[in-house]
Design a protein around this motif. Structure first.
Motif, PDB file in Angstrom:
ATOM      1  N   PRO A 236      43.856  37.285  31.297  1.00 49.64           N
ATOM      2  CA  PRO A 236      42.656  37.767  30.443  1.00 49.64           C
ATOM      3  C   PRO A 236      41.550  38.013  31.407  1.00 49.64           C
ATOM      4  CG  PRO A 236      42.863  35.344  30.626  1.00 49.64           C
ATOM      5  CD  PRO A 236      44.046  35.903  31.254  1.00 49.64           C
ATOM      6  N   ALA A 237      40.643  38.595  30.767  1.00 44.18           N
ATOM      7  CA  ALA A 237      39.194  38.841  31.285  1.00 44.18           C
ATOM      8  C   ALA A 237      38.551  37.809  31.811  1.00 44.18           C
ATOM      9  CB  ALA A 237      38.209  39.520  30.252  1.00 44.18           C
ATOM     10  N   PRO A 238      37.925  37.784  33.203  1.00 44.98           N
ATOM     11  CA  PRO A 238      37.136  36.696  33.712  1.00 44.98           C
ATOM     12  C   PRO A 238      36.154  35.962  32.883  1.00 44.98           C
ATOM     13  CG  PRO A 238      37.526  38.598  35.119  1.00 44.98           C
ATOM     14  CD  PRO A 238      37.874  39.011  33.854  1.00 44.98           C
ATOM     15  N   ASP A 239      35.539  36.880  31.945  1.00 51.53           N
ATOM     16  CA  ASP A 239      34.456  35.954  31.024  1.00 51.53           C
ATOM     17  C   ASP A 239      35.123  35.305  29.809  1.00 51.53           C
ATOM     18  OD1 ASP A 239      35.403  38.189  29.740  1.00 51.53           O
ATOM     19  OD2 ASP A 239      33.214  39.060  29.459  1.00 51.53           O
TER      20      ASP A 239
ATOM     21  N   SER B 180      39.882  27.715  26.314  1.00 48.98           N
ATOM     22  CA  SER B 180      40.654  27.698  24.977  1.00 48.98           C
ATOM     23  C   SER B 180      40.276  26.370  24.157  1.00 48.98           C
ATOM     24  CB  SER B 180      41.836  28.018  25.378  1.00 48.98           C
ATOM     25  OG  SER B 180      42.667  26.838  26.046  1.00 48.98           O
ATOM     26  N   ARG B 181      39.681  25.400  24.855  1.00 49.40           N
ATOM     27  CA  ARG B 181      39.494  24.155  23.836  1.00 49.40           C
ATOM     28  C   ARG B 181      38.420  23.917  23.538  1.00 49.40           C
ATOM     29  NH1 ARG B 181      43.597  19.792  27.574  1.00 49.40           N
ATOM     30  NH2 ARG B 181      45.415  21.099  27.198  1.00 49.40           N
ATOM     31  N   CYS B 182      37.139  24.079  24.559  1.00 47.72           N
ATOM     32  CA  CYS B 182      35.928  23.662  24.168  1.00 47.72           C
ATOM     33  C   CYS B 182      34.849  24.893  24.010  1.00 47.72           C
ATOM     34  CB  CYS B 182      35.256  22.866  25.028  1.00 47.72           C
ATOM     35  SG  CYS B 182      34.872  23.373  26.573  1.00 47.72           S
ATOM     36  N   HIS B 183      35.597  26.232  24.364  1.00 47.79           N
ATOM     37  CA  HIS B 183      34.972  27.524  24.289  1.00 47.79           C
ATOM     38  C   HIS B 183      33.823  27.637  25.027  1.00 47.79           C
ATOM     39  CE1 HIS B 183      37.631  28.026  21.066  1.00 47.79           C
ATOM     40  NE2 HIS B 183      37.338  27.087  20.366  1.00 47.79           N
ATOM     41  N   HIS B 184      33.626  26.768  26.162  1.00 45.46           N
ATOM     42  CA  HIS B 184      32.468  26.931  27.338  1.00 45.46           C
ATOM     43  C   HIS B 184      32.614  28.177  27.956  1.00 45.46           C
ATOM     44  CE1 HIS B 184      29.860  26.036  30.535  1.00 45.46           C
ATOM     45  NE2 HIS B 184      29.176  25.113  29.747  1.00 45.46           N
ATOM     46  N   PRO B 185      31.653  28.975  28.106  1.00 44.31           N
ATOM     47  CA  PRO B 185      31.708  30.446  28.781  1.00 44.31           C
ATOM     48  C   PRO B 185      31.858  30.473  30.242  1.00 44.31           C
ATOM     49  CG  PRO B 185      29.481  29.811  27.875  1.00 44.31           C
ATOM     50  CD  PRO B 185      30.204  28.848  27.591  1.00 44.31           C
ATOM     51  N   SER B 186      31.741  29.550  31.075  1.00 43.51           N
ATOM     52  CA  SER B 186      31.799  29.575  32.255  1.00 43.51           C
ATOM     53  C   SER B 186      32.411  28.455  33.338  1.00 43.51           C
ATOM     54  CB  SER B 186      30.353  29.841  33.004  1.00 43.51           C
ATOM     55  OG  SER B 186      29.422  28.532  32.820  1.00 43.51           O
TER      56      SER B 186
ATOM     57  N   PHE C  58      37.921  31.703  37.724  1.00 46.03           N
ATOM     58  CA  PHE C  58      37.363  32.809  37.468  1.00 46.03           C
ATOM     59  C   PHE C  58      35.930  32.964  37.816  1.00 46.03           C
ATOM     60  CE2 PHE C  58      39.821  33.767  33.348  1.00 46.03           C
ATOM     61  CZ  PHE C  58      40.838  34.798  33.962  1.00 46.03           C
ATOM     62  N   SER C  59      35.408  31.905  38.507  1.00 41.59           N
ATOM     63  CA  SER C  59      34.033  32.161  39.196  1.00 41.59           C
ATOM     64  C   SER C  59      33.997  32.817  40.538  1.00 41.59           C
ATOM     65  CB  SER C  59      33.396  30.578  39.403  1.00 41.59           C
ATOM     66  OG  SER C  59      33.129  29.853  38.230  1.00 41.59           O
ATOM     67  N   ASP C  60      34.964  32.238  41.222  1.00 38.91           N
ATOM     68  CA  ASP C  60      35.001  32.775  42.607  1.00 38.91           C
ATOM     69  C   ASP C  60      36.524  33.536  43.042  1.00 38.91           C
ATOM     70  OD1 ASP C  60      36.351  30.401  43.106  1.00 38.91           O
ATOM     71  OD2 ASP C  60      35.048  29.753  44.329  1.00 38.91           O
ATOM     72  N   LEU C  61      37.427  33.510  41.930  1.00 41.49           N
ATOM     73  CA  LEU C  61      38.734  33.920  42.241  1.00 41.49           C
ATOM     74  C   LEU C  61      39.395  32.940  43.231  1.00 41.49           C
ATOM     75  CD1 LEU C  61      38.205  37.534  42.012  1.00 41.49           C
ATOM     76  CD2 LEU C  61      38.623  36.187  40.251  1.00 41.49           C
ATOM     77  N   SER C  62      38.902  31.885  43.769  1.00 44.38           N
ATOM     78  CA  SER C  62      39.908  30.991  44.567  1.00 44.38           C
ATOM     79  C   SER C  62      41.043  30.380  43.776  1.00 44.38           C
ATOM     80  CB  SER C  62      38.910  29.926  45.092  1.00 44.38           C
ATOM     81  OG  SER C  62      38.516  29.077  44.055  1.00 44.38           O
ATOM     82  N   VAL C  63      42.134  30.162  44.366  1.00 45.04           N
ATOM     83  CA  VAL C  63      43.300  29.444  43.671  1.00 45.04           C
ATOM     84  C   VAL C  63      43.278  28.092  44.367  1.00 45.04           C
ATOM     85  CG1 VAL C  63      45.747  29.636  43.566  1.00 45.04           C
ATOM     86  CG2 VAL C  63      44.328  31.792  43.766  1.00 45.04           C
TER      87      VAL C  63
ATOM     88  N   VAL D  11      44.803  41.774  40.102  1.00 46.01           N
ATOM     89  CA  VAL D  11      44.383  42.004  38.667  1.00 46.01           C
ATOM     90  C   VAL D  11      43.230  41.328  38.275  1.00 46.01           C
ATOM     91  CG1 VAL D  11      45.176  41.490  36.269  1.00 46.01           C
ATOM     92  CG2 VAL D  11      46.818  42.346  37.940  1.00 46.01           C
ATOM     93  N   ALA D  12      42.968  39.863  38.824  1.00 46.00           N
ATOM     94  CA  ALA D  12      41.741  39.123  38.326  1.00 46.00           C
ATOM     95  C   ALA D  12      40.394  39.950  38.868  1.00 46.00           C
ATOM     96  CB  ALA D  12      41.929  37.803  38.774  1.00 46.00           C
ATOM     97  N   HIS D  13      40.694  40.232  40.328  1.00 46.03           N
ATOM     98  CA  HIS D  13      39.641  41.130  41.120  1.00 46.03           C
ATOM     99  C   HIS D  13      39.361  42.401  40.402  1.00 46.03           C
ATOM    100  CE1 HIS D  13      37.597  42.826  44.400  1.00 46.03           C
ATOM    101  NE2 HIS D  13      37.372  41.716  44.737  1.00 46.03           N
TER     102      HIS D  13
END
Length: 187
Positions: free
Chosen positions: A78-81, A85-91, A127-132, A155-157
């Motif tokens: 999905p898009a990084p923004d 899926s549980r609390c709908h927090h955006p970041s 999704f913040s810094d693309l770390s794994v 893909v995420a990048h």
């Protein structure tokens, strides 16, 4: 701290010392990094993880849990923004690399951590810094050197920045790490 001292207690043979990073450490814990500065204050010279620098793993035994990086599987990123899926927090959200669910970090409502505890899905991309991160290894994973992570990282990048990531060449990675290119052996 001695093994007989309780949580938050210090043994009689050591005492907390405030070092130049403002944190307390036990005096005598590792005297090799101790020094006294010009004002006579005790400080520590910290290196590597002690200084807050983290070295990502170049292998992980849990990579086989990830689905193969097929076109269909990568299309599910999905898009990084995306919201949790549980609390709908955006970041501060993470992508589960096993099921592609998006969940918030331990700094928000800990839904990715709970997801790992409930399902065993241990590999996630921030999704913040693309770390794994691998929850089972309790460590960051190097998406540059682990071939199995490169497709989803790319893909995420692309989704986050609109361009391909600047990957280091594998030859440089092999020479700098002393490895022969095997990405899924244990470290």
């Amino acid at each position: 701290m001695s093994s007989t001292a309780g949580a938050g207690e210090h043994s009689s043979s050591s005492r907390p010392v405030r070092v130049n990073d403002g944190k307390e450490r036990e005096e005598g814990a590792d005297d090799s990094n101790r020094k006294v500065d010009d004002e006579g204050d005790l400080s520590l010279e910290l290196y590597g993880a002690e200084a807050g620098w983290v070295e990502a793993r170049t292998s992980c035994p849990h990579l086989p849990a990830m689905p193969a990086a097929s076109a269909d599987e990568l299309a599910r990123v999905p898009a990084p923004d995306s919201q949790c899926s549980r609390c709908h927090h955006p970041s501060e959200n993470w992508l589960c690399l096993i099921c592609k669910d998006v969940l918030c970090s331990r700094f928000i409502n800990k839904h990715m951590l709970y997801h790992y505890q409930e399902t065993g899905h241990c590999i996630a991309l921030s999704f913040s810094d693309l770390s794994v991160w691998c929850f089972a290894c309790d460590s960051y994973l190097d998406a540059q050197s682990i071939l199995e992570l490169r497709p989803v990282y790319e893909v995420a990048h692309l989704l986050k920045f609109g361009e391909r990531p600047p990957f280091r060449s594998l030859e440089v990675l092999d020479l700098s790490s002393g490895q022969n290119g095997g990405s899924s052996s244990s470290s």
